[in-house]
Design a protein around this motif. Structure first.
Motif, short mmCIF file in Angstrom:
data_model
loop_
_atom_site.label_atom_id
_atom_site.label_comp_id
_atom_site.label_asym_id
_atom_site.label_seq_id
_atom_site.Cartn_x
_atom_site.Cartn_y
_atom_site.Cartn_z
N ASP A 50 25.16 -4.30 10.07
CA ASP A 50 23.75 -3.96 9.88
C ASP A 50 22.95 -4.25 11.14
O ASP A 50 22.07 -3.46 11.51
N ASP A 51 23.26 -5.36 11.80
CA ASP A 51 22.57 -5.68 13.06
C ASP A 51 22.82 -4.60 14.11
O ASP A 51 21.92 -4.25 14.87
N SER A 55 19.83 -2.14 15.54
CA SER A 55 19.48 -2.60 16.88
C SER A 55 18.70 -1.55 17.65
O SER A 55 18.58 -0.39 17.24
N ASP A 56 18.18 -1.96 18.80
CA ASP A 56 17.44 -1.07 19.68
C ASP A 56 18.35 -0.36 20.68
O ASP A 56 17.86 0.35 21.55
N GLU A 61 25.52 4.10 21.76
CA GLU A 61 26.08 2.75 21.84
C GLU A 61 26.26 2.15 20.45
O GLU A 61 27.26 1.49 20.17
N ARG A 62 25.29 2.40 19.57
CA ARG A 62 25.43 1.92 18.19
C ARG A 62 26.61 2.59 17.51
O ARG A 62 27.41 1.93 16.83
N ALA A 63 26.74 3.89 17.71
CA ALA A 63 27.86 4.63 17.11
C ALA A 63 29.19 4.10 17.63
O ALA A 63 30.15 3.93 16.87
N GLY A 68 34.03 0.86 16.76
CA GLY A 68 34.91 -0.27 17.07
C GLY A 68 35.26 -1.06 15.82
O GLY A 68 36.40 -1.49 15.64
N TRP A 69 34.26 -1.27 14.97
CA TRP A 69 34.53 -1.95 13.70
C TRP A 69 35.49 -1.14 12.84
O TRP A 69 36.41 -1.68 12.24
#
Length: 86
Positions: A50-51, A55-56, A61-63, A68-69
């Motif tokens: 969730d973080d 995030s900003d 980068e979030r994707a 990675g998870w």
């Protein structure tokens, strides 16, 4: 770095710390120890992803971080070592 990421990044940190500021903390404390510890770990995982999602960081980068998870989880179910270090 958020508390949930510390739990993921540093295994020696108690996962219960991730829930300490949460309304779930008191509810989880009534569970038997093994179930409580498992729920702390599930909660820490949920907070970590969730973080990332909240995030900003740029969307790409979030994707990538969430992918990675996914790779780590897939590797876990396949019995392989972790694909990356969190």
């Amino acid at each position: 770095m958020a508390v949930s990421n510390l739990v993921v990044d540093e295994p020696e940190i108690d996962a219960a710390a991730a829930t300490s500021g949460s309304s779930f903390y008191l509810a989880m404390r009534i569970l038997p120890a093994a179930q409580r510890d498992a729920m702390y770990q599930v909660y820490a995982f949920c907070r970590a992803v969730d973080d990332i999602a909240d995030s900003d960081m740029p969307r790409a980068e979030r994707a990538a971080a969430l992918e990675g998870w996914r790779a780590d989880i897939d590797a876990c179910y396949a019995g392989a070592p972790r694909a990356s270090l969190r």
